[in-house]
Design a protein around this motif. Structure first.
Motif, PDB file in Angstrom:
ATOM      1  N   VAL A 125     -14.759   8.274 -22.159  1.00 57.54           N
ATOM      2  CA  VAL A 125     -14.281   6.890 -22.029  1.00 57.54           C
ATOM      3  C   VAL A 125     -12.794   6.801 -22.338  1.00 57.54           C
ATOM      4  O   VAL A 125     -12.027   6.155 -21.607  1.00 57.54           O
ATOM      5  N   VAL A 126     -12.358   7.452 -23.412  1.00 63.85           N
ATOM      6  CA  VAL A 126     -10.951   7.382 -23.810  1.00 63.85           C
ATOM      7  C   VAL A 126     -10.055   8.051 -22.776  1.00 63.85           C
ATOM      8  O   VAL A 126      -8.984   7.527 -22.438  1.00 63.85           O
ATOM      9  N   VAL A 127     -10.470   9.193 -22.243  1.00 66.23           N
ATOM     10  CA  VAL A 127      -9.669   9.900 -21.234  1.00 66.23           C
ATOM     11  C   VAL A 127      -9.455   9.027 -20.001  1.00 66.23           C
ATOM     12  O   VAL A 127      -8.327   8.869 -19.510  1.00 66.23           O
ATOM     13  N   VAL A 128     -10.522   8.441 -19.496  1.00 66.70           N
ATOM     14  CA  VAL A 128     -10.416   7.575 -18.321  1.00 66.70           C
ATOM     15  C   VAL A 128      -9.566   6.351 -18.636  1.00 66.70           C
ATOM     16  O   VAL A 128      -8.728   5.927 -17.824  1.00 66.70           O
ATOM     17  N   SER A 129      -9.756   5.792 -19.819  1.00 62.00           N
ATOM     18  CA  SER A 129      -8.997   4.606 -20.211  1.00 62.00           C
ATOM     19  C   SER A 129      -7.509   4.901 -20.329  1.00 62.00           C
ATOM     20  O   SER A 129      -6.668   4.078 -19.936  1.00 62.00           O
ATOM     21  N   LEU A 130      -7.152   6.069 -20.871  1.00 65.84           N
ATOM     22  CA  LEU A 130      -5.739   6.425 -21.033  1.00 65.84           C
ATOM     23  C   LEU A 130      -5.045   6.560 -19.679  1.00 65.84           C
ATOM     24  O   LEU A 130      -3.885   6.170 -19.528  1.00 65.84           O
ATOM     25  N   MET A 131      -5.745   7.112 -18.697  1.00 65.76           N
ATOM     26  CA  MET A 131      -5.155   7.200 -17.362  1.00 65.76           C
ATOM     27  C   MET A 131      -4.912   5.812 -16.798  1.00 65.76           C
ATOM     28  O   MET A 131      -3.820   5.508 -16.284  1.00 65.76           O
ATOM     29  N   GLY A 132      -5.914   4.936 -16.893  1.00 65.56           N
ATOM     30  CA  GLY A 132      -5.745   3.573 -16.392  1.00 65.56           C
ATOM     31  C   GLY A 132      -4.672   2.806 -17.135  1.00 65.56           C
ATOM     32  O   GLY A 132      -3.916   2.030 -16.540  1.00 65.56           O
ATOM     33  N   THR A 133      -4.567   3.036 -18.436  1.00 72.25           N
ATOM     34  CA  THR A 133      -3.547   2.356 -19.247  1.00 72.25           C
ATOM     35  C   THR A 133      -2.147   2.745 -18.807  1.00 72.25           C
ATOM     36  O   THR A 133      -1.267   1.890 -18.639  1.00 72.25           O
ATOM     37  N   GLY A 134      -1.917   4.031 -18.610  1.00 70.28           N
ATOM     38  CA  GLY A 134      -0.596   4.488 -18.182  1.00 70.28           C
ATOM     39  C   GLY A 134      -0.224   4.012 -16.794  1.00 70.28           C
ATOM     40  O   GLY A 134       0.946   3.693 -16.524  1.00 70.28           O
ATOM     41  N   LEU A 135      -1.219   3.934 -15.916  1.00 71.04           N
ATOM     42  CA  LEU A 135      -0.950   3.560 -14.519  1.00 71.04           C
ATOM     43  C   LEU A 135      -0.624   2.080 -14.341  1.00 71.04           C
ATOM     44  O   LEU A 135      -0.032   1.692 -13.328  1.00 71.04           O
ATOM     45  N   LYS A 136      -1.013   1.241 -15.304  1.00 72.94           N
ATOM     46  CA  LYS A 136      -0.803  -0.197 -15.087  1.00 72.94           C
ATOM     47  C   LYS A 136       0.449  -0.745 -15.764  1.00 72.94           C
ATOM     48  O   LYS A 136       0.720  -1.940 -15.675  1.00 72.94           O
ATOM     49  N   ILE A 137       1.210   0.113 -16.433  1.00 75.69           N
ATOM     50  CA  ILE A 137       2.424  -0.359 -17.104  1.00 75.69           C
ATOM     51  C   ILE A 137       3.569  -0.438 -16.088  1.00 75.69           C
ATOM     52  O   ILE A 137       3.997   0.577 -15.541  1.00 75.69           O
ATOM     53  N   ASP A 138       4.068  -1.622 -15.859  1.00 76.77           N
ATOM     54  CA  ASP A 138       5.112  -1.836 -14.857  1.00 76.77           C
ATOM     55  C   ASP A 138       6.520  -1.551 -15.365  1.00 76.77           C
ATOM     56  O   ASP A 138       7.437  -1.399 -14.569  1.00 76.77           O
ATOM     57  N   LYS A 139       6.696  -1.516 -16.662  1.00 78.79           N
ATOM     58  CA  LYS A 139       8.044  -1.319 -17.204  1.00 78.79           C
ATOM     59  C   LYS A 139       8.423   0.159 -17.103  1.00 78.79           C
ATOM     60  O   LYS A 139       7.765   1.012 -17.716  1.00 78.79           O
ATOM     61  N   PRO A 140       9.483   0.508 -16.352  1.00 79.53           N
ATOM     62  CA  PRO A 140       9.915   1.916 -16.249  1.00 79.53           C
ATOM     63  C   PRO A 140      10.191   2.498 -17.622  1.00 79.53           C
ATOM     64  O   PRO A 140      10.709   1.819 -18.505  1.00 79.53           O
ATOM     65  N   PHE A 141       9.846   3.773 -17.787  1.00 80.55           N
ATOM     66  CA  PHE A 141       9.987   4.380 -19.101  1.00 80.55           C
ATOM     67  C   PHE A 141      11.443   4.649 -19.451  1.00 80.55           C
ATOM     68  O   PHE A 141      12.210   5.201 -18.661  1.00 80.55           O
ATOM     69  N   SER A 142      11.818   4.261 -20.652  1.00 77.20           N
ATOM     70  CA  SER A 142      13.060   4.667 -21.298  1.00 77.20           C
ATOM     71  C   SER A 142      12.870   4.409 -22.786  1.00 77.20           C
ATOM     72  O   SER A 142      12.080   3.540 -23.183  1.00 77.20           O
ATOM     73  N   PHE A 143      13.570   5.149 -23.626  1.00 77.86           N
ATOM     74  CA  PHE A 143      13.404   4.970 -25.061  1.00 77.86           C
ATOM     75  C   PHE A 143      13.847   3.583 -25.504  1.00 77.86           C
ATOM     76  O   PHE A 143      13.277   2.998 -26.434  1.00 77.86           O
ATOM     77  N   LYS A 144      14.842   3.027 -24.823  1.00 80.26           N
ATOM     78  CA  LYS A 144      15.315   1.693 -25.183  1.00 80.26           C
ATOM     79  C   LYS A 144      14.297   0.622 -24.780  1.00 80.26           C
ATOM     80  O   LYS A 144      13.957  -0.264 -25.579  1.00 80.26           O
ATOM     81  N   ALA A 145      13.808   0.708 -23.544  1.00 73.89           N
ATOM     82  CA  ALA A 145      12.868  -0.297 -23.048  1.00 73.89           C
ATOM     83  C   ALA A 145      11.533  -0.225 -23.784  1.00 73.89           C
ATOM     84  O   ALA A 145      10.841  -1.232 -23.934  1.00 73.89           O
ATOM     85  N   TRP A 146      11.186   0.968 -24.248  1.00 77.15           N
ATOM     86  CA  TRP A 146       9.913   1.166 -24.935  1.00 77.15           C
ATOM     87  C   TRP A 146      10.098   1.242 -26.455  1.00 77.15           C
ATOM     88  O   TRP A 146       9.263   1.810 -27.167  1.00 77.15           O
ATOM     89  N   SER A 147      11.160   0.674 -26.977  1.00 81.13           N
ATOM     90  CA  SER A 147      11.458   0.809 -28.403  1.00 81.13           C
ATOM     91  C   SER A 147      10.398   0.161 -29.295  1.00 81.13           C
ATOM     92  O   SER A 147      10.083   0.677 -30.377  1.00 81.13           O
ATOM     93  N   VAL A 148       9.828  -0.966 -28.860  1.00 85.69           N
ATOM     94  CA  VAL A 148       8.820  -1.641 -29.682  1.00 85.69           C
ATOM     95  C   VAL A 148       7.561  -0.785 -29.841  1.00 85.69           C
ATOM     96  O   VAL A 148       7.108  -0.550 -30.966  1.00 85.69           O
ATOM     97  N   PRO A 149       6.956  -0.301 -28.745  1.00 84.83           N
ATOM     98  CA  PRO A 149       5.788   0.570 -28.954  1.00 84.83           C
ATOM     99  C   PRO A 149       6.109   1.846 -29.718  1.00 84.83           C
ATOM    100  O   PRO A 149       5.253   2.351 -30.458  1.00 84.83           O
ATOM    101  N   PHE A 150       7.323   2.367 -29.593  1.00 91.56           N
ATOM    102  CA  PHE A 150       7.681   3.543 -30.384  1.00 91.56           C
ATOM    103  C   PHE A 150       7.743   3.212 -31.870  1.00 91.56           C
ATOM    104  O   PHE A 150       7.376   4.024 -32.722  1.00 91.56           O
ATOM    105  N   ARG A 151       8.206   2.012 -32.204  1.00 95.86           N
ATOM    106  CA  ARG A 151       8.181   1.577 -33.602  1.00 95.86           C
ATOM    107  C   ARG A 151       6.734   1.483 -34.109  1.00 95.86           C
ATOM    108  O   ARG A 151       6.424   1.868 -35.241  1.00 95.86           O
ATOM    109  N   MET A 152       5.858   0.957 -33.255  1.00 87.84           N
ATOM    110  CA  MET A 152       4.456   0.842 -33.632  1.00 87.84           C
ATOM    111  C   MET A 152       3.820   2.218 -33.797  1.00 87.84           C
ATOM    112  O   MET A 152       2.988   2.438 -34.675  1.00 87.84           O
TER     113      MET A 152
END
Length: 408
Positions: A65-92
């Motif tokens: 369940v977790v493996v399938v969920s992680l793939m779906g989670t990554g695929l639905k994020i519209d914000k392009p990856f960068s350390f600056k744009a993703w700073s909040v989840p990195f803090r978490m």
């Protein structure tokens, strides 16, 4: 035959759950746990749902369940990856997760009289924000063209820390198996192998395999018309293949799957096939979630909470209502988020299937003195999370989205 019939009806019911949730504000997770309690309470012929008895089966089902969920989670994020744009989840991922592990471990050890290994394991298994039961607080399908920092942060955090909690789980396992029961004996190997090597391998192979798959799908195969770009099952197949390959090499498969999914999503960013990939993984996940929640409801009937005491129950409430939100507020100091957004991110750190997986995995590797108490406490926390978050998330997230989201 009765079991298959119940699974079929429950899975069929998932088709109506989004509209039910939208109308009532009640999460499907609440409905299916209650349904599991009712069905197992009425029928004595169903298989035993106790994870203590069927630990290996629990590991494999929750892992899938977790493996399938992680793939779906990554695929639905519209914000392009960068350390600056993703700073909040990195803090978490860093500050909040470490603070939560430390707080829970210290309370369990000093106040609840857990042994050190069991206390650390409790903190570790409660660390990951669950990507499986958190659909109501996460972003929607890809290419929605709406930015919502709360939903994005919770989605990205769930994807990242469901793998990054593994080093702390291994630390508890190594501590339980050590001759002295002291950190000094195990810290060297743990740091080199479980913290550094396995994470680096997971991230590196996730990027590599994600780029290879993206190239094969969006460039090589599309130009040669060698595959149908309606075959969304590629997402689930890729998740399983990546997880298996990375685990065989000794890395963290959960980390690799999410990193690969984000890498694929960022490749040909506006390609419509991302919708099909996410849709199939989402549908597969919903089928598996229906089964897991029914079993969880049944395990409540069959005594998974038998070792719960009032102090453990108070810790559960304290974790969900105080430790997680406060740790998040500390992590988000200095960000531009509104206080209500910070509270939304802090409060809706849903616990679920990932915690079950880590606990079952750890108990399969070593004997923990408080194994029964761990299962009862973790199950109660997940039950509370399902109830509290499942009954409030839809309304709260809708209000936050109306006030703070922006169209792109």
């Amino acid at each position: 035959m009765v079991t298959l019939t119940i699974i079929g009806i429950a899975t069929l019911g998932m088709a109506w759950m989004p509209s039910f949730t939208k109308t009532t504000g009640i999460s499907d997770s609440v409905v299916y746990v209650v349904l599991g309690v009712i069905v197992y309470g009425l029928l004595d012929i169903l298989p035993n749902p106790n994870p203590l008895t069927f630990n290996v089966q629990t590991i494999h089902l929750t892992e899938l369940v977790v493996v399938v969920s992680l793939m779906g989670t990554g695929l639905k994020i519209d914000k392009p990856f960068s350390f600056k744009a993703w700073s909040v989840p990195f803090r978490m991922l860093t500050i909040t997760m470490v603070l939560c592990i430390a707080a829970v471990s210290m309370i369990a050890y000093y106040f609840l009289r857990f042994d050190l290994a069991s206390a650390l394991l409790l903190g570790a298994v409660l660390a990951p924000t669950d990507p499986v039961l958190a659909a109501d607080v996460q972003v929607g399908p890809p290419m929605e063209q709406v930015t919502d920092e709360v939903r994005f942060s919770l989605t990205a955090e769930a994807g990242m820390n469901d793998g990054m909690a593994f080093p702390f789980t291994w630390l508890a396992i190594l501590l339980a198996g050590s001759a002295t029961g002291e950190f000094g004996e195990i810290l060297g190997d743990w740091f080199q192998i479980d913290l550094a090597y396995k994470i680096v391998v997971g991230i590196a192979l996730g990027i590599l395999l994600g780029r290879v798959l993206a190239y094969v799908i969006f460039n090589f195969s599309e130009k040669r018309k060698s595959i149908s770009l309606n075959d969304g099952f590629i997402a689930v197949a890729a998740a399983l293949a990546i997880f298996g390959l990375v685990e065989l090499i000794g890395g963290y498969g959960f980390v690799a799957v999410f990193v690969a999914a984000v890498t694929m999503r960022n490749y040909e960013f506006n390609h419509q096939f991302h919708k099909d990939l996410h849709s199939f993984s989402d549908q597969t996940e919903r089928i598996l979630v229906a089964i897991v929640l029914l079993i969880f409801g049944g395990s409540i009937v069959h005594g998974i909470l038998d070792h719960l005491t009032w102090p453990y129950a108070l810790l559960s409430l304290f974790f969900l209502l105080i430790i997680r939100p406060v740790s998040s507020l500390i992590a988000l100091i200095g960000t531009k988020l509104h206080f209500k957004e910070r509270m939304g991110i802090g409060f809706y750190g849903i616990r679920g299937v990932g915690s079950f997986y880590y606990l079952a995995f750890a108990l399969s590797k070593e004997t923990f003195l408080m194994g029964n108490e761990l299962w009862s406490t973790v199950s109660f926390i997940v039950l509370l999370s399902v109830a509290i978050h499942g009954l409030t998330a839809t309304r709260v997230m809708t209000n936050l989205e109306k006030k703070f989201s922006k169209s792109v």
